[in-house]
Write a protein that holds these residues in place. Sequence first.
Motif, mmCIF file in Angstrom:
data_model
loop_
_atom_site.group_PDB
_atom_site.id
_atom_site.type_symbol
_atom_site.label_atom_id
_atom_site.label_comp_id
_atom_site.label_asym_id
_atom_site.label_seq_id
_atom_site.Cartn_x
_atom_site.Cartn_y
_atom_site.Cartn_z
ATOM 1 N N PRO A 236 0.504 -6.134 11.451
ATOM 2 C CA PRO A 236 1.773 -6.072 10.735
ATOM 3 C C PRO A 236 1.972 -7.304 9.863
ATOM 4 O O PRO A 236 1.483 -8.387 10.171
ATOM 5 C CB PRO A 236 2.812 -6.038 11.861
ATOM 6 N N ILE A 237 2.687 -7.106 8.806
ATOM 7 C CA ILE A 237 2.841 -8.168 7.821
ATOM 8 C C ILE A 237 4.133 -8.912 8.111
ATOM 9 O O ILE A 237 5.164 -8.310 8.352
ATOM 10 C CB ILE A 237 2.898 -7.547 6.419
ATOM 11 N N SER A 238 4.083 -10.209 8.083
ATOM 12 C CA SER A 238 5.318 -10.951 8.298
ATOM 13 C C SER A 238 6.106 -10.965 7.000
ATOM 14 O O SER A 238 5.574 -10.745 5.920
ATOM 15 C CB SER A 238 5.009 -12.373 8.741
ATOM 16 N N LEU A 239 7.388 -11.222 7.136
ATOM 17 C CA LEU A 239 8.261 -11.248 5.977
ATOM 18 C C LEU A 239 7.777 -12.296 4.983
ATOM 19 O O LEU A 239 7.771 -12.095 3.775
ATOM 20 C CB LEU A 239 9.677 -11.586 6.444
ATOM 21 N N LYS A 240 7.308 -13.426 5.541
ATOM 22 C CA LYS A 240 6.851 -14.531 4.715
ATOM 23 C C LYS A 240 5.703 -14.069 3.803
ATOM 24 O O LYS A 240 5.736 -14.248 2.592
ATOM 25 C CB LYS A 240 6.369 -15.658 5.626
ATOM 26 N N GLU B 277 3.558 -12.027 -1.237
ATOM 27 C CA GLU B 277 2.856 -10.980 -1.971
ATOM 28 C C GLU B 277 3.664 -10.549 -3.194
ATOM 29 O O GLU B 277 3.117 -10.283 -4.257
ATOM 30 C CB GLU B 277 2.666 -9.792 -1.025
ATOM 31 N N LYS C 73 -7.788 7.883 -1.559
ATOM 32 C CA LYS C 73 -6.864 7.125 -0.722
ATOM 33 C C LYS C 73 -7.299 5.673 -0.698
ATOM 34 O O LYS C 73 -8.423 5.351 -0.353
ATOM 35 C CB LYS C 73 -6.856 7.687 0.702
ATOM 36 N N TYR D 288 -5.940 -6.576 4.175
ATOM 37 C CA TYR D 288 -5.234 -7.843 4.304
ATOM 38 C C TYR D 288 -6.142 -8.847 4.989
ATOM 39 O O TYR D 288 -6.952 -8.496 5.833
ATOM 40 C CB TYR D 288 -3.956 -7.657 5.127
ATOM 41 N N LYS E 153 -6.553 13.148 8.117
ATOM 42 C CA LYS E 153 -5.153 12.708 8.135
ATOM 43 C C LYS E 153 -4.436 13.138 6.858
ATOM 44 O O LYS E 153 -3.259 13.490 6.901
ATOM 45 C CB LYS E 153 -5.075 11.190 8.288
ATOM 46 N N ARG F 262 -1.322 16.033 6.501
ATOM 47 C CA ARG F 262 -0.087 15.481 5.933
ATOM 48 C C ARG F 262 0.421 14.256 6.670
ATOM 49 O O ARG F 262 1.572 13.865 6.516
ATOM 50 C CB ARG F 262 1.038 16.533 5.903
ATOM 51 N N ILE F 263 -0.432 13.671 7.508
ATOM 52 C CA ILE F 263 0.017 12.473 8.225
ATOM 53 C C ILE F 263 0.122 11.310 7.250
ATOM 54 O O ILE F 263 1.013 10.488 7.335
ATOM 55 C CB ILE F 263 -0.950 12.151 9.381
ATOM 56 N N THR F 264 -0.807 11.252 6.317
ATOM 57 C CA THR F 264 -0.712 10.225 5.289
ATOM 58 C C THR F 264 -0.890 10.874 3.922
ATOM 59 O O THR F 264 -1.527 11.925 3.809
ATOM 60 C CB THR F 264 -1.730 9.083 5.540
ATOM 61 N N LYS F 265 -0.306 10.266 2.912
ATOM 62 C CA LYS F 265 -0.372 10.831 1.560
ATOM 63 C C LYS F 265 -1.569 10.240 0.829
ATOM 64 O O LYS F 265 -1.873 9.075 0.988
ATOM 65 C CB LYS F 265 0.896 10.434 0.790
ATOM 66 N N GLY G 199 4.925 -11.046 3.098
ATOM 67 C CA GLY G 199 5.416 -9.984 2.231
ATOM 68 C C GLY G 199 6.061 -10.561 0.989
ATOM 69 O O GLY G 199 5.810 -10.111 -0.135
ATOM 70 N N TYR H 76 -6.676 1.757 0.549
ATOM 71 C CA TYR H 76 -6.036 0.885 1.529
ATOM 72 C C TYR H 76 -6.156 -0.545 1.036
ATOM 73 O O TYR H 76 -7.142 -0.896 0.396
ATOM 74 C CB TYR H 76 -6.717 0.992 2.893
#
Lengths: 270, 412
Positions: free
Chosen positions: B27-31, B36, B17, B22, B77, B81-84, B33, B19
Motif C-alpha cells: 500500500p502507498i503511504s500518503l506521503k 507522486e 493492462k 512501485y 481477472k 470483470r474483477i479488474t478493468k 502519493g 501495472y
Amino acid sequence: MGIFQRFNSQFKEILHDSELLFILAKRDISVRYKQTYLGVGWAIVRPVLTMLVFLFAFKNVAKIQDLSGYPIQLVIFSGILFWNLFATTFQSVSNSIIVNGNLISKVYFPRLIICLSSIAVSLIDFLVGLVVYIILAFALGQSISIHIFLLPLALILTLLSSLGFGILFASFSVKYRDLLQIIPLVVQYGFFVTPIVYTSQSLIGSKWFIYYSIINPLAGLVEFFRYSLLVKYHLFNPQILWISVASTLFIFSLSLFVFHKREDSFVDHL
Amino acid sequence: MSIIYNMQVIDVSSVSKKYKVYKNPGPISLKNGLKEVFSKKSNQEFWAINDVSFSLSAGDKLGIVGNNGAGKSTLLKILSRITKPTTGSISVQGKVASLLEVGTGFHPELTGRENIFLNGAILGMKKSEITAQFDEIVDFAGEQIIRFLDTPVKRYSSGMYVRLGFAIAAHLNPEILIIDEVLAVGDADFQKKSLGKMKEVASREKTILFVSHNLTAVANLCNKTLHLEKGRVKAFGDTGQILTSYMAALQNNVFEHQYERPEIAPGNDIIRLKYAKLHPRLHEDQSYWDIRHAFNIELEFWNLGSTSNLNVSLHVYASTGECIFNVGSGSLSCRYGLIRASLEVPGHYLNDGNYVVSFMVVKDKSIILHNFEEIFNFEIADFREDTTWYGKWPGYVRPSFSFPIEQISETI
C-alpha cells in the motif's frame, strides 16, 4: 454513457444482487454475535455505560448543568444513540473495502454492495438501543414525542451522512492507507464538537452557529433526531435541518461519484 | 439452438493492462502519493496483458496456457470483470461465473450450511437455486460434510473445506464459466468426481475458459487454446495444433549451445565449453517431450590446461531447487584439446515438471575446475492413458516399474 445512466445501471445491478447484499449483512451480524458471549447485550451495555460516565462527569466532577430543561439522561442517551449509529457505520463502511479485499479480488459484483451491507450490524445495535431509550424514558416519567413518526426519516438521513463520509474514506483508503489513521480521530473529535452529550442550546445564540451547522451537518441531524424522541423538544430548527439535509445529500452524491471513479482501481491496490 | 451456437459470446479486442511497479511494493503511504502527484517522476510501468484479442462462440471451451507471468491470471481477472483493462474492450454475453479460488468468501466462524448460502450468493446463485440444490451440493461434498454441516468451517480439515467449496462451485449454472486451476484440489477420489462433474458441465452448451498448467487436462477438456507469452497472444486456435507448437516452442529454445572459439566461450583458463546439447528422443509422430521419452545430453569442452585426470559431474535440479540426481562420468586422463562426454537418461524416469541442468568438470575426482551452471532449462509434459484423474502426479520421479495385479481366487 452519461454519469446518470451509469448510476442508473449500477443501481439496477445492486437491485439485481440484493440477495447478496442481504446475505453479506446477515454474515456480519451472525459473525458479530457468534464471537461474543453477551451477544446483542453489548448493544445495551455500551450506550448505558457511556451515559453513566458522562452523568458522573457532569454531576459530580465538573458540575455542569445543561440548561435546556430536558432530563439530562435522555439528552445524553439520545445523543449517544445517534452518535453510535453514525460513528460505527462510518467506521465499518470506511474499512469495508479493505476488510473484504479477498472477495473483491476474486469475484465481481457491484462493489457498493460491500459498503451498503456493512451498516447492518450498527443498525441492529441502534434498534436495540432505541428500545433501551424508550424504557429509560418511561422509567424517568417521560413519554415519547408524537413526532416519533419522523424517526425513520432521521435514521435515513443519519445513514446517508455516515455512508457519504464512509464511502469517501473507503474510496481513498484502499490506495492511501494513512487515511485509516484519521478515522478514529474523526469519531473522537466529532463526538465533542457535535451536540451529543449536550444540546445546541448554548450554541444557538452565537453568530457563527449558521456556519457551524454548514460545516457539521450532524449538529442539525442530532437535534432533529431528538425532536422525534423527546416531548416538545424546542431546540429543533427546521432551517438548520435543511442545511444539514443539503450537505448530507451533497456529501452522499459526491461519495457515490468518487467511489464510481475509483472502484475499478481497488483490486490493483488490495 | 444452432443460431445461438454460432453467436460470439465473448469478444476481446486489443485488451491491455498496465501495472505500475512501485519501488516499495504494498500500500502507498500518503506521503509517497503526494510525492507522486507533485513530482512528475513516473514509476516503472509493466504491461501484464498487451494487445490481446480473441473471440469465442457459445459452447467453446478455451484452455489458456503459458509460462508463469505470461498474464493468464490477469486475463482471467479482466474477463471476470474483477479488474478493468487499461485499454481495449471486452464484450461478454450471458451470465458469467468465475472460480478463481475454491470457497471464496467462506467465513471461518459460520457453519458449513451458512457458508453454502454465503458462497453461493457470492458466486452469483439465487437463494432459491441454492435451496433447490442444497441436498445435491451436500451429497456431492461427501459424507463427512453431512455430519459437520452445522459446525463452523474453522473446525474443518483443509480437505473438507476444499470439498465443500468445490461442491458449491460444481452446482453453479452460468452460461460462461471461468476457472483457474481449481481442478487440482482434493484427494484423488474427489478429483475424479470433480472432473466427472466438469465434463458433464462441459458437455452442455456452456462456454468455459480454463487456465491450467496441466496440458493433459487442457487437451481433454478444451476445443480451443490460447497461448500467452509475456502478456501477448502467441497463438490462438484449435487445441491440438496450439499445444503441439506450444510444447515445441517451449522445448526448442535453449537446447543447444555452440561456441566457435575458446575466447568467446564460457569457462575459465583451464576449461572452456565448446558445445552442449540436450536432445529428447521423441517417439515418432510426437512433437513434444513427455515423461515417456528418453533424452541425451552431449557435452564438449576444451582442456586448455596440462594433461590431467578429468571427469564430468552432472546435476539435475527441480524448479524448486532440490537436486534430483547427480551422475558422474568415468574418469579420463585428458591431454590438451577437445573432450567429449555424453549421457543418456531413460524415459519413464523424471516426472513432469521443469528442470535445470548444471555440470562441473572435476580434476582428480576432487578439485572442481569449473562449474557450468544452468546450462539447460527444460520442461517435461505429462502423459497419461486410461485415466480420469488430472491432478498433479506427485513426486520428482515417475518410474513405470512392473507392478502386476492379479486375482488369486474367487473365494474368501
